[in-house]
Design a protein around this motif. Structure first.
Motif, PDB file in Angstrom:
ATOM      1  N   ILE A 176     -10.835 -28.442  63.728  1.00 37.50           N
ATOM      2  CA  ILE A 176     -10.773 -27.521  62.590  1.00 37.50           C
ATOM      3  C   ILE A 176     -10.956 -28.277  61.273  1.00 37.50           C
ATOM      4  CG2 ILE A 176      -9.230 -26.048  61.246  1.00 37.50           C
ATOM      5  CD1 ILE A 176      -8.096 -24.958  63.738  1.00 37.50           C
ATOM      6  N   GLY A 177     -10.200 -29.373  61.120  1.00 37.05           N
ATOM      7  CA  GLY A 177     -10.241 -30.112  59.859  1.00 37.05           C
ATOM      8  C   GLY A 177     -11.635 -30.576  59.499  1.00 37.05           C
ATOM      9  N   GLU A 178     -12.331 -31.181  60.444  1.00 34.76           N
ATOM     10  CA  GLU A 178     -13.684 -31.676  60.199  1.00 34.76           C
ATOM     11  C   GLU A 178     -14.631 -30.532  59.831  1.00 34.76           C
ATOM     12  OE1 GLU A 178     -17.279 -33.538  62.904  1.00 34.76           O
ATOM     13  OE2 GLU A 178     -15.210 -34.099  63.379  1.00 34.76           O
ATOM     14  N   SER A 179     -14.494 -29.415  60.529  1.00 35.89           N
ATOM     15  CA  SER A 179     -15.385 -28.274  60.278  1.00 35.89           C
ATOM     16  C   SER A 179     -15.166 -27.689  58.884  1.00 35.89           C
ATOM     17  CB  SER A 179     -15.158 -27.197  61.343  1.00 35.89           C
ATOM     18  OG  SER A 179     -15.401 -27.699  62.640  1.00 35.89           O
ATOM     19  N   VAL A 180     -13.892 -27.544  58.481  1.00 33.83           N
ATOM     20  CA  VAL A 180     -13.594 -26.995  57.154  1.00 33.83           C
ATOM     21  C   VAL A 180     -14.018 -27.977  56.063  1.00 33.83           C
ATOM     22  CG1 VAL A 180     -11.745 -26.235  55.603  1.00 33.83           C
ATOM     23  CG2 VAL A 180     -11.713 -25.537  58.008  1.00 33.83           C
ATOM     24  N   GLN A 181     -13.765 -29.257  56.279  1.00 32.50           N
ATOM     25  CA  GLN A 181     -14.136 -30.259  55.274  1.00 32.50           C
ATOM     26  C   GLN A 181     -15.642 -30.305  55.065  1.00 32.50           C
ATOM     27  OE1 GLN A 181     -11.899 -33.895  55.299  1.00 32.50           O
ATOM     28  NE2 GLN A 181     -13.691 -35.146  54.857  1.00 32.50           N
ATOM     29  N   ARG A 182     -16.391 -30.193  56.151  1.00 36.21           N
ATOM     30  CA  ARG A 182     -17.847 -30.199  56.042  1.00 36.21           C
ATOM     31  C   ARG A 182     -18.331 -28.990  55.244  1.00 36.21           C
ATOM     32  NH1 ARG A 182     -18.732 -31.336  60.986  1.00 36.21           N
ATOM     33  NH2 ARG A 182     -18.880 -29.188  61.749  1.00 36.21           N
ATOM     34  N   ARG A 183     -17.662 -27.865  55.404  1.00 38.97           N
ATOM     35  CA  ARG A 183     -18.072 -26.638  54.719  1.00 38.97           C
ATOM     36  C   ARG A 183     -17.658 -26.636  53.244  1.00 38.97           C
ATOM     37  NH1 ARG A 183     -17.993 -21.003  56.014  1.00 38.97           N
ATOM     38  NH2 ARG A 183     -18.618 -19.893  54.108  1.00 38.97           N
ATOM     39  N   LEU A 184     -16.436 -27.098  52.939  1.00 38.12           N
ATOM     40  CA  LEU A 184     -15.925 -27.013  51.576  1.00 38.12           C
ATOM     41  C   LEU A 184     -16.222 -28.250  50.739  1.00 38.12           C
ATOM     42  CD1 LEU A 184     -12.449 -25.315  52.142  1.00 38.12           C
ATOM     43  CD2 LEU A 184     -14.623 -24.248  51.540  1.00 38.12           C
ATOM     44  N   GLY A 185     -16.439 -29.390  51.379  1.00 37.39           N
ATOM     45  CA  GLY A 185     -16.767 -30.597  50.638  1.00 37.39           C
ATOM     46  C   GLY A 185     -15.596 -31.252  49.947  1.00 37.39           C
ATOM     47  N   VAL A 186     -14.353 -30.967  50.388  1.00 34.67           N
ATOM     48  CA  VAL A 186     -13.162 -31.624  49.847  1.00 34.67           C
ATOM     49  C   VAL A 186     -12.325 -32.134  51.012  1.00 34.67           C
ATOM     50  CG1 VAL A 186     -13.087 -30.205  47.757  1.00 34.67           C
ATOM     51  CG2 VAL A 186     -11.834 -29.472  49.794  1.00 34.67           C
ATOM     52  N   PRO A 187     -11.437 -33.119  50.773  1.00 37.25           N
ATOM     53  CA  PRO A 187     -10.598 -33.617  51.860  1.00 37.25           C
ATOM     54  C   PRO A 187      -9.741 -32.510  52.467  1.00 37.25           C
ATOM     55  CG  PRO A 187     -10.505 -35.101  49.981  1.00 37.25           C
ATOM     56  CD  PRO A 187     -11.225 -33.869  49.520  1.00 37.25           C
ATOM     57  N   VAL A 188      -9.625 -32.512  53.781  1.00 43.66           N
ATOM     58  CA  VAL A 188      -8.832 -31.513  54.499  1.00 43.66           C
ATOM     59  C   VAL A 188      -7.886 -32.230  55.446  1.00 43.66           C
ATOM     60  CG1 VAL A 188      -8.891 -29.579  56.134  1.00 43.66           C
ATOM     61  CG2 VAL A 188     -10.668 -29.778  54.375  1.00 43.66           C
ATOM     62  N   VAL A 189      -6.614 -31.832  55.408  1.00 40.75           N
ATOM     63  CA  VAL A 189      -5.642 -32.350  56.362  1.00 40.75           C
ATOM     64  C   VAL A 189      -5.095 -31.174  57.173  1.00 40.75           C
ATOM     65  CG1 VAL A 189      -4.958 -34.428  55.120  1.00 40.75           C
ATOM     66  CG2 VAL A 189      -3.834 -32.269  54.592  1.00 40.75           C
ATOM     67  N   VAL A 190      -4.919 -31.404  58.457  1.00 41.29           N
ATOM     68  CA  VAL A 190      -4.400 -30.379  59.358  1.00 41.29           C
ATOM     69  C   VAL A 190      -3.177 -30.949  60.055  1.00 41.29           C
ATOM     70  CG1 VAL A 190      -4.922 -28.866  61.306  1.00 41.29           C
ATOM     71  CG2 VAL A 190      -6.750 -29.529  59.740  1.00 41.29           C
ATOM     72  N   ASP A 191      -2.100 -30.197  60.061  1.00 42.97           N
ATOM     73  CA  ASP A 191      -0.905 -30.695  60.734  1.00 42.97           C
ATOM     74  C   ASP A 191      -0.086 -29.530  61.270  1.00 42.97           C
ATOM     75  OD1 ASP A 191       0.933 -32.489  61.754  1.00 42.97           O
ATOM     76  OD2 ASP A 191       1.396 -33.428  59.847  1.00 42.97           O
ATOM     77  N   ASN A 192       0.797 -29.877  62.168  1.00 43.06           N
ATOM     78  CA  ASN A 192       1.735 -28.908  62.710  1.00 43.06           C
ATOM     79  C   ASN A 192       2.545 -28.287  61.583  1.00 43.06           C
ATOM     80  OD1 ASN A 192       4.807 -28.686  63.711  1.00 43.06           O
ATOM     81  ND2 ASN A 192       3.433 -27.992  65.309  1.00 43.06           N
ATOM     82  N   ASP A 193       2.774 -26.988  61.656  1.00 41.00           N
ATOM     83  CA  ASP A 193       3.476 -26.301  60.577  1.00 41.00           C
ATOM     84  C   ASP A 193       4.883 -26.841  60.350  1.00 41.00           C
ATOM     85  OD1 ASP A 193       4.330 -25.300  63.010  1.00 41.00           O
ATOM     86  OD2 ASP A 193       3.966 -23.200  62.517  1.00 41.00           O
ATOM     87  N   VAL A 194       5.549 -27.275  61.415  1.00 44.55           N
ATOM     88  CA  VAL A 194       6.914 -27.780  61.253  1.00 44.55           C
ATOM     89  C   VAL A 194       6.905 -29.143  60.561  1.00 44.55           C
ATOM     90  CG1 VAL A 194       9.084 -28.300  62.423  1.00 44.55           C
ATOM     91  CG2 VAL A 194       7.627 -26.468  63.283  1.00 44.55           C
ATOM     92  N   ASN A 195       5.875 -29.953  60.795  1.00 45.03           N
ATOM     93  CA  ASN A 195       5.757 -31.207  60.049  1.00 45.03           C
ATOM     94  C   ASN A 195       5.617 -30.936  58.557  1.00 45.03           C
ATOM     95  OD1 ASN A 195       5.898 -32.825  62.320  1.00 45.03           O
ATOM     96  ND2 ASN A 195       3.693 -33.082  62.516  1.00 45.03           N
ATOM     97  N   LEU A 196       4.837 -29.916  58.218  1.00 44.08           N
ATOM     98  CA  LEU A 196       4.682 -29.557  56.813  1.00 44.08           C
ATOM     99  C   LEU A 196       5.991 -29.051  56.220  1.00 44.08           C
ATOM    100  CD1 LEU A 196       1.192 -28.046  57.254  1.00 44.08           C
ATOM    101  CD2 LEU A 196       1.734 -29.505  55.333  1.00 44.08           C
ATOM    102  N   MET A 197       6.753 -28.294  57.012  1.00 43.74           N
ATOM    103  CA  MET A 197       8.061 -27.838  56.546  1.00 43.74           C
ATOM    104  C   MET A 197       8.974 -29.029  56.241  1.00 43.74           C
ATOM    105  SD  MET A 197       8.845 -24.748  59.215  1.00 43.74           S
ATOM    106  CE  MET A 197       7.600 -23.509  59.559  1.00 43.74           C
ATOM    107  N   ALA A 198       8.986 -30.016  57.147  1.00 43.08           N
ATOM    108  CA  ALA A 198       9.818 -31.202  56.942  1.00 43.08           C
ATOM    109  C   ALA A 198       9.394 -31.938  55.678  1.00 43.08           C
ATOM    110  CB  ALA A 198       9.732 -32.119  58.163  1.00 43.08           C
ATOM    111  N   ALA A 199       8.083 -32.080  55.489  1.00 42.53           N
ATOM    112  CA  ALA A 199       7.586 -32.745  54.283  1.00 42.53           C
ATOM    113  C   ALA A 199       7.978 -31.965  53.039  1.00 42.53           C
ATOM    114  CB  ALA A 199       6.069 -32.898  54.368  1.00 42.53           C
ATOM    115  N   GLY A 200       7.888 -30.634  53.107  1.00 48.69           N
ATOM    116  CA  GLY A 200       8.256 -29.801  51.969  1.00 48.69           C
ATOM    117  C   GLY A 200       9.724 -29.926  51.615  1.00 48.69           C
ATOM    118  N   GLU A 201      10.593 -29.932  52.618  1.00 48.16           N
ATOM    119  CA  GLU A 201      12.029 -30.076  52.353  1.00 48.16           C
ATOM    120  C   GLU A 201      12.333 -31.441  51.744  1.00 48.16           C
ATOM    121  OE1 GLU A 201      14.506 -27.972  52.533  1.00 48.16           O
ATOM    122  OE2 GLU A 201      13.544 -26.271  53.521  1.00 48.16           O
TER     123      GLU A 201
END
Length: 382
Positions: A170-195
Protein backbone atom coordinates in the motif's frame (compact mmCIF):
# COMPACT_ATOMS: atom_id res chain seq x y z
CA UNK A 1 28.73 22.64 12.13
CA UNK A 2 31.30 23.98 9.68
CA UNK A 3 30.15 26.72 7.31
CA UNK A 4 33.01 26.18 4.89
CA UNK A 5 31.70 25.50 1.40
CA UNK A 6 32.95 22.26 -0.17
CA UNK A 7 34.53 22.36 -3.60
CA UNK A 8 32.49 19.60 -5.24
CA UNK A 9 29.17 20.87 -6.69
CA UNK A 10 27.40 17.76 -5.39
CA UNK A 11 28.95 18.12 -1.94
CA UNK A 12 28.12 21.83 -1.96
CA UNK A 13 24.46 21.09 -2.68
CA UNK A 14 24.38 18.41 -0.03
CA UNK A 15 25.93 20.75 2.53
CA UNK A 16 23.36 23.40 1.68
CA UNK A 17 20.48 20.93 2.18
CA UNK A 18 21.87 19.93 5.58
CA UNK A 19 22.13 23.57 6.67
CA UNK A 20 18.64 24.34 5.42
CA UNK A 21 17.24 21.34 7.26
CA UNK A 22 18.99 22.32 10.49
CA UNK A 23 17.37 25.77 10.32
CA UNK A 24 13.92 24.29 9.66
CA UNK A 25 14.24 21.82 12.55
CA UNK A 26 15.50 24.51 14.94
CA UNK A 27 12.67 26.86 13.99
CA UNK A 28 10.08 24.08 14.28
CA UNK A 29 11.37 23.24 17.76
CA UNK A 30 11.59 26.81 19.10
CA UNK A 31 8.54 28.17 17.20
CA UNK A 32 9.62 31.77 17.88
CA UNK A 33 13.23 32.93 17.74
CA UNK A 34 15.65 35.44 16.27
CA UNK A 35 18.33 35.03 13.64
CA UNK A 36 20.90 35.13 16.44
CA UNK A 37 19.07 32.27 18.18
CA UNK A 38 19.12 30.30 14.93
CA UNK A 39 22.84 30.81 14.52
CA UNK A 40 23.46 29.65 18.10
CA UNK A 41 21.21 26.59 17.76
CA UNK A 42 22.59 25.46 14.40
CA UNK A 43 26.21 26.55 14.63
CA UNK A 44 25.91 28.34 11.28
CA UNK A 45 27.39 31.72 10.51
CA UNK A 46 25.24 34.84 10.61
CA UNK A 47 25.60 35.27 6.85
CA UNK A 48 24.45 31.71 6.13
CA UNK A 49 21.50 32.04 8.51
CA UNK A 50 20.47 35.33 6.93
CA UNK A 51 20.48 33.82 3.44
CA UNK A 52 18.53 30.74 4.52
CA UNK A 53 16.01 32.78 6.51
CA UNK A 54 15.37 34.99 3.48
CA UNK A 55 14.66 31.87 1.43
CA UNK A 56 12.43 30.26 4.07
CA UNK A 57 10.43 33.45 4.59
CA UNK A 58 9.76 33.56 0.85
CA UNK A 59 8.59 29.94 0.94
CA UNK A 60 6.28 30.55 3.91
CA UNK A 61 8.18 28.45 6.45
CA UNK A 62 9.05 31.49 8.56
CA UNK A 63 7.05 34.63 9.34
CA UNK A 64 8.77 37.87 10.33
CA UNK A 65 7.19 39.25 13.50
CA UNK A 66 9.17 42.45 14.13
CA UNK A 67 11.28 43.38 17.17
CA UNK A 68 11.15 41.13 20.21
CA UNK A 69 11.12 42.08 23.88
CA UNK A 70 13.59 44.85 24.79
CA UNK A 71 17.08 43.61 25.69
CA UNK A 72 20.43 45.25 26.08
CA UNK A 73 21.44 46.70 22.77
CA UNK A 74 19.40 46.72 19.58
CA UNK A 75 16.09 44.74 19.68
CA UNK A 76 16.26 41.51 17.72
CA UNK A 77 13.91 40.91 14.82
CA UNK A 78 11.84 37.85 15.66
CA UNK A 79 10.85 34.97 13.41
CA UNK A 80 7.98 32.56 13.90
CA UNK A 81 7.72 29.09 12.44
CA UNK A 82 4.57 28.70 10.34
CA UNK A 83 2.95 25.32 11.14
CA UNK A 84 0.78 25.63 8.00
CA UNK A 85 3.94 25.39 5.88
CA UNK A 86 4.04 21.68 6.67
CA UNK A 87 0.82 19.75 6.16
CA UNK A 88 0.42 16.03 6.72
CA UNK A 89 -2.33 13.60 5.90
CA UNK A 90 -3.41 11.12 8.54
CA UNK A 91 -5.40 8.25 7.06
CA UNK A 92 -7.05 5.59 9.17
CA UNK A 93 -8.58 2.46 7.71
CA UNK A 94 -11.38 1.54 10.10
CA UNK A 95 -13.56 -0.97 8.25
CA UNK A 96 -16.12 -0.44 6.96
CA UNK A 97 -15.03 3.19 6.85
CA UNK A 98 -12.00 5.30 6.06
CA UNK A 99 -11.17 8.58 7.75
CA UNK A 100 -8.69 11.16 6.55
CA UNK A 101 -7.49 14.33 8.23
CA UNK A 102 -5.20 17.04 6.93
CA UNK A 103 -3.33 18.67 9.80
CA UNK A 104 -0.52 21.16 10.26
CA UNK A 105 2.69 20.39 12.13
CA UNK A 106 1.12 21.43 15.45
CA UNK A 107 -1.73 18.97 15.06
CA UNK A 108 -4.44 21.46 14.12
CA UNK A 109 -6.88 19.72 11.77
CA UNK A 110 -7.77 21.85 8.77
CA UNK A 111 -9.80 19.29 6.81
CA UNK A 112 -11.57 16.06 7.72
CA UNK A 113 -13.63 13.46 5.93
CA UNK A 114 -15.12 10.07 6.77
CA UNK A 115 -16.74 7.76 4.24
CA UNK A 116 -17.26 4.13 3.37
CA UNK A 117 -14.08 2.29 2.44
CA UNK A 118 -14.03 1.45 -1.26
CA UNK A 119 -12.92 -1.82 -2.79
CA UNK A 120 -9.67 -0.30 -4.07
CA UNK A 121 -7.86 0.86 -0.93
CA UNK A 122 -5.03 2.69 -2.69
CA UNK A 123 -7.41 4.55 -5.02
CA UNK A 124 -9.64 5.55 -2.10
CA UNK A 125 -6.71 6.83 0.00
CA UNK A 126 -5.28 8.88 -2.86
CA UNK A 127 -8.64 10.41 -3.77
CA UNK A 128 -9.30 11.37 -0.15
CA UNK A 129 -5.92 13.02 0.35
CA UNK A 130 -6.00 14.93 -2.94
CA UNK A 131 -9.57 16.15 -2.41
CA UNK A 132 -8.91 17.35 1.14
CA UNK A 133 -5.54 18.99 0.61
CA UNK A 134 -6.75 20.77 -2.54
CA UNK A 135 -4.67 23.80 -3.50
CA UNK A 136 -2.37 23.19 -0.52
CA UNK A 137 -0.79 20.15 -2.19
CA UNK A 138 2.65 21.86 -2.42
CA UNK A 139 2.67 22.07 1.41
CA UNK A 140 1.91 18.37 1.87
CA UNK A 141 5.01 16.84 3.45
CA UNK A 142 3.92 13.28 4.11
CA UNK A 143 1.13 10.75 4.59
CA UNK A 144 0.70 8.28 7.42
CA UNK A 145 -1.71 5.37 7.02
CA UNK A 146 -3.00 3.42 10.01
CA UNK A 147 -4.09 -0.13 9.23
CA UNK A 148 -5.73 -2.84 11.37
CA UNK A 149 -3.07 -5.40 10.49
CA UNK A 150 0.65 -6.06 10.22
CA UNK A 151 2.77 -3.61 8.25
CA UNK A 152 6.35 -4.12 7.14
CA UNK A 153 8.07 -1.67 4.80
CA UNK A 154 4.70 -0.29 3.74
CA UNK A 155 3.26 -3.70 2.85
CA UNK A 156 0.16 -4.79 4.77
CA UNK A 157 -0.96 -8.30 5.69
CA UNK A 158 -3.17 -10.01 8.26
CA UNK A 159 -5.79 -7.30 7.81
CA UNK A 160 -8.83 -9.33 6.75
CA UNK A 161 -11.19 -6.50 7.62
CA UNK A 162 -9.83 -4.52 4.67
CA UNK A 163 -9.39 -7.57 2.47
CA UNK A 164 -5.63 -7.85 3.00
CA UNK A 165 -4.31 -11.17 4.30
CA UNK A 166 -1.28 -11.56 2.05
CA UNK A 167 1.26 -8.73 1.84
CA UNK A 168 0.26 -5.83 -0.42
CA UNK A 169 2.50 -2.73 -0.88
CA UNK A 170 0.00 0.00 0.00
CA UNK A 171 2.68 2.48 1.04
CA UNK A 172 4.69 2.18 -2.16
CA UNK A 173 1.57 2.46 -4.32
CA UNK A 174 0.29 5.59 -2.55
CA UNK A 175 3.72 7.22 -2.52
CA UNK A 176 4.14 6.63 -6.24
CA UNK A 177 0.75 8.25 -6.88
CA UNK A 178 1.05 11.25 -4.53
CA UNK A 179 4.78 11.93 -4.81
CA UNK A 180 5.33 12.46 -1.06
CA UNK A 181 6.79 10.18 1.64
CA UNK A 182 4.26 7.64 2.94
CA UNK A 183 4.49 5.57 6.10
CA UNK A 184 2.15 2.69 6.88
CA UNK A 185 1.86 1.13 10.30
CA UNK A 186 -0.43 -0.82 12.55
CA UNK A 187 -3.09 1.44 14.03
CA UNK A 188 -2.17 0.48 17.60
CA UNK A 189 1.46 1.46 17.00
CA UNK A 190 0.23 4.86 15.89
CA UNK A 191 -1.93 5.11 19.01
CA UNK A 192 1.11 4.36 21.19
CA UNK A 193 3.15 6.99 19.36
CA UNK A 194 0.32 9.50 19.74
CA UNK A 195 0.02 8.92 23.49
CA UNK A 196 3.80 9.46 23.76
CA UNK A 197 3.57 12.73 21.86
CA UNK A 198 0.49 14.29 23.44
CA UNK A 199 -1.23 11.88 25.83
CA UNK A 200 -0.83 9.76 28.93
CA UNK A 201 2.66 8.63 27.92
CA UNK A 202 4.15 12.06 27.30
CA UNK A 203 6.31 11.82 30.42
CA UNK A 204 7.87 8.40 29.77
CA UNK A 205 10.18 6.70 27.26
CA UNK A 206 8.89 3.14 27.79
CA UNK A 207 5.30 1.98 27.65
CA UNK A 208 2.95 -0.70 26.42
CA UNK A 209 -0.45 0.30 25.03
CA UNK A 210 -3.14 -2.39 24.95
CA UNK A 211 -6.04 -1.62 22.64
CA UNK A 212 -9.23 -3.65 22.95
CA UNK A 213 -11.75 -3.42 20.13
CA UNK A 214 -13.02 -6.02 17.65
CA UNK A 215 -9.48 -7.37 17.95
CA UNK A 216 -6.80 -6.91 20.59
CA UNK A 217 -3.42 -5.39 19.81
CA UNK A 218 -0.51 -3.78 21.60
CA UNK A 219 1.86 -0.94 20.77
CA UNK A 220 5.28 -1.08 22.34
CA UNK A 221 7.54 1.93 22.91
CA UNK A 222 11.02 1.29 24.29
CA UNK A 223 13.64 4.00 24.77
CA UNK A 224 11.33 6.46 23.04
CA UNK A 225 10.93 4.39 19.85
CA UNK A 226 8.02 2.31 18.59
CA UNK A 227 9.21 -1.28 18.26
CA UNK A 228 7.81 -3.34 15.41
CA UNK A 229 9.89 -6.52 15.40
CA UNK A 230 11.57 -8.40 12.56
CA UNK A 231 8.49 -8.54 10.32
CA UNK A 232 6.32 -5.79 11.78
CA UNK A 233 4.25 -8.17 13.89
CA UNK A 234 5.38 -7.05 17.35
CA UNK A 235 2.33 -6.36 19.49
CA UNK A 236 -0.01 -8.85 17.84
CA UNK A 237 -1.04 -10.06 21.28
CA UNK A 238 -4.46 -11.09 20.06
CA UNK A 239 -2.75 -14.19 18.66
CA UNK A 240 -1.50 -15.37 22.04
CA UNK A 241 -2.62 -18.99 22.54
CA UNK A 242 -5.11 -19.80 25.24
CA UNK A 243 -3.27 -22.96 26.16
CA UNK A 244 -1.98 -26.08 24.46
CA UNK A 245 -0.59 -26.56 20.97
CA UNK A 246 -2.81 -25.92 18.01
CA UNK A 247 -2.64 -26.49 14.28
CA UNK A 248 -5.06 -23.68 13.56
CA UNK A 249 -3.92 -21.52 10.64
CA UNK A 250 -3.77 -17.82 11.40
CA UNK A 251 -6.49 -16.29 9.25
CA UNK A 252 -6.32 -12.83 10.82
CA UNK A 253 -8.16 -13.51 14.10
CA UNK A 254 -6.20 -14.75 17.09
CA UNK A 255 -7.28 -17.09 19.86
CA UNK A 256 -6.97 -14.55 22.66
CA UNK A 257 -8.91 -11.80 20.90
CA UNK A 258 -11.58 -14.25 19.77
CA UNK A 259 -12.41 -14.81 23.45
CA UNK A 260 -11.62 -11.51 25.17
CA UNK A 261 -12.30 -8.78 22.60
CA UNK A 262 -15.29 -6.41 22.54
CA UNK A 263 -17.34 -8.75 20.37
CA UNK A 264 -16.92 -11.67 22.77
CA UNK A 265 -17.70 -9.49 25.79
CA UNK A 266 -20.78 -8.06 24.07
CA UNK A 267 -22.17 -11.55 23.49
CA UNK A 268 -21.83 -12.42 27.17
CA UNK A 269 -23.30 -9.10 28.28
CA UNK A 270 -26.37 -9.70 26.11
CA UNK A 271 -26.66 -13.20 27.58
CA UNK A 272 -26.47 -11.73 31.09
CA UNK A 273 -28.92 -8.94 30.30
CA UNK A 274 -31.03 -9.90 27.25
CA UNK A 275 -31.75 -7.12 24.82
CA UNK A 276 -29.94 -5.11 22.20
CA UNK A 277 -26.16 -5.19 22.07
CA UNK A 278 -24.89 -2.33 24.24
CA UNK A 279 -22.95 0.45 22.59
CA UNK A 280 -20.16 0.11 25.20
CA UNK A 281 -20.08 -3.54 26.36
CA UNK A 282 -17.27 -3.08 28.90
CA UNK A 283 -18.93 -0.07 30.50
CA UNK A 284 -22.24 -1.97 30.61
CA UNK A 285 -20.55 -5.01 32.16
CA UNK A 286 -19.09 -2.83 34.93
CA UNK A 287 -22.55 -1.42 35.58
CA UNK A 288 -24.18 -4.85 35.72
CA UNK A 289 -21.47 -6.19 38.01
CA UNK A 290 -22.57 -3.78 40.74
CA UNK A 291 -25.86 -5.66 41.21
CA UNK A 292 -25.49 -9.04 39.46
CA UNK A 293 -23.36 -11.87 40.82
CA UNK A 294 -23.02 -13.60 37.40
CA UNK A 295 -21.93 -10.32 35.84
CA UNK A 296 -19.49 -9.79 38.70
CA UNK A 297 -18.02 -13.24 38.10
CA UNK A 298 -17.67 -12.59 34.39
CA UNK A 299 -16.04 -9.21 34.97
CA UNK A 300 -13.53 -10.99 37.21
CA UNK A 301 -12.81 -13.38 34.34
CA UNK A 302 -12.24 -10.51 31.93
CA UNK A 303 -9.94 -8.69 34.33
CA UNK A 304 -8.05 -11.90 35.02
CA UNK A 305 -7.53 -12.52 31.29
CA UNK A 306 -6.40 -8.96 30.62
CA UNK A 307 -4.10 -9.03 33.64
CA UNK A 308 -2.56 -12.25 32.33
CA UNK A 309 -1.98 -10.56 28.98
CA UNK A 310 -0.28 -7.59 30.63
CA UNK A 311 1.86 -9.89 32.76
CA UNK A 312 2.96 -11.92 29.76
CA UNK A 313 4.16 -8.76 28.06
CA UNK A 314 5.64 -7.13 31.16
CA UNK A 315 7.74 -10.18 31.98
CA UNK A 316 9.44 -9.91 28.59
CA UNK A 317 9.80 -6.17 27.91
CA UNK A 318 9.39 -4.46 31.33
CA UNK A 319 7.52 -1.39 30.00
CA UNK A 320 6.95 0.19 33.42
CA UNK A 321 3.72 1.76 32.18
CA UNK A 322 0.72 0.09 30.55
CA UNK A 323 -1.95 2.23 28.89
CA UNK A 324 -5.43 0.84 28.33
CA UNK A 325 -7.06 1.98 25.10
CA UNK A 326 -10.33 1.38 23.32
CA UNK A 327 -12.88 -0.60 25.31
CA UNK A 328 -10.31 -1.35 28.02
CA UNK A 329 -10.22 2.36 28.86
CA UNK A 330 -13.94 2.15 29.69
CA UNK A 331 -13.30 0.21 32.91
CA UNK A 332 -14.62 2.10 35.91
CA UNK A 333 -12.27 3.06 38.75
CA UNK A 334 -12.93 -0.02 40.95
CA UNK A 335 -12.31 -2.37 38.00
CA UNK A 336 -9.15 -0.46 37.03
CA UNK A 337 -7.91 -0.70 40.62
CA UNK A 338 -8.63 -4.44 40.60
CA UNK A 339 -6.67 -4.85 37.37
CA UNK A 340 -3.76 -2.91 38.84
CA UNK A 341 -3.81 -5.15 41.92
CA UNK A 342 -3.78 -8.31 39.82
CA UNK A 343 -0.82 -7.03 37.81
CA UNK A 344 1.14 -5.71 40.80
CA UNK A 345 0.76 -8.99 42.67
CA UNK A 346 2.63 -10.97 40.01
CA UNK A 347 4.75 -8.70 37.86
CA UNK A 348 8.54 -8.97 38.42
CA UNK A 349 9.00 -5.18 38.17
CA UNK A 350 6.83 -2.18 39.05
CA UNK A 351 4.19 -1.77 36.34
CA UNK A 352 1.65 1.04 36.45
CA UNK A 353 -1.66 0.63 34.65
CA UNK A 354 -3.38 3.80 33.40
CA UNK A 355 -6.08 4.70 30.93
CA UNK A 356 -4.95 6.20 27.63
CA UNK A 357 -6.30 9.72 27.32
CA UNK A 358 -6.45 10.67 23.64
CA UNK A 359 -9.13 8.27 22.44
CA UNK A 360 -9.67 8.56 18.68
CA UNK A 361 -7.18 11.43 18.54
CA UNK A 362 -4.28 9.12 19.42
CA UNK A 363 -4.02 7.84 15.85
CA UNK A 364 -4.04 11.43 14.53
CA UNK A 365 -1.21 12.57 16.79
CA UNK A 366 0.80 9.45 16.03
CA UNK A 367 0.22 9.85 12.31
CA UNK A 368 1.32 13.49 12.38
CA UNK A 369 4.50 12.49 14.19
CA UNK A 370 5.15 9.69 11.69
CA UNK A 371 4.41 11.81 8.63
CA UNK A 372 6.62 14.69 9.74
CA UNK A 373 9.45 12.28 10.47
CA UNK A 374 9.07 10.69 7.06
CA UNK A 375 8.94 14.12 5.44
CA UNK A 376 12.32 15.24 6.80
CA UNK A 377 14.28 15.89 3.61
CA UNK A 378 17.30 13.68 3.10
CA UNK A 379 20.52 15.12 1.73
CA UNK A 380 21.25 14.11 -1.87
CA UNK A 381 23.74 11.29 -2.14
CA UNK A 382 26.75 11.64 -4.42
Amino acid sequence: MSDKAPTSPVSRERSREIKRLSVILAARQARRLSRVDLAEMTGLSAATVTALVRELVAEGYLIERGPGAPTTGRPREMLEFNPRAELVAAVSLEPPRISCEIADSEGAVIAHRVARLGANVVETVCEFVLDLVGDNLPSLRGVAIAVPGVSSNGAVRLAPSVGLVEAWPIGESVQRRLGVPVVVDNDVNLMAAGECVAGAGADVANLLLIHVADGIGAGLVLDGKVRRGASGAAGEVGFLPLGGATERRYSGVGEFEARWSVNAIAERVVALNPGRRPESPVRELSRLAATSAPARDYLDEVLGAWAGLILSCACVVDPGLVLLSGAAAELDDPALDQLQTLVSARTPAPTEVRRATLGDQAVLHGAISYALSAAVPRPSLP
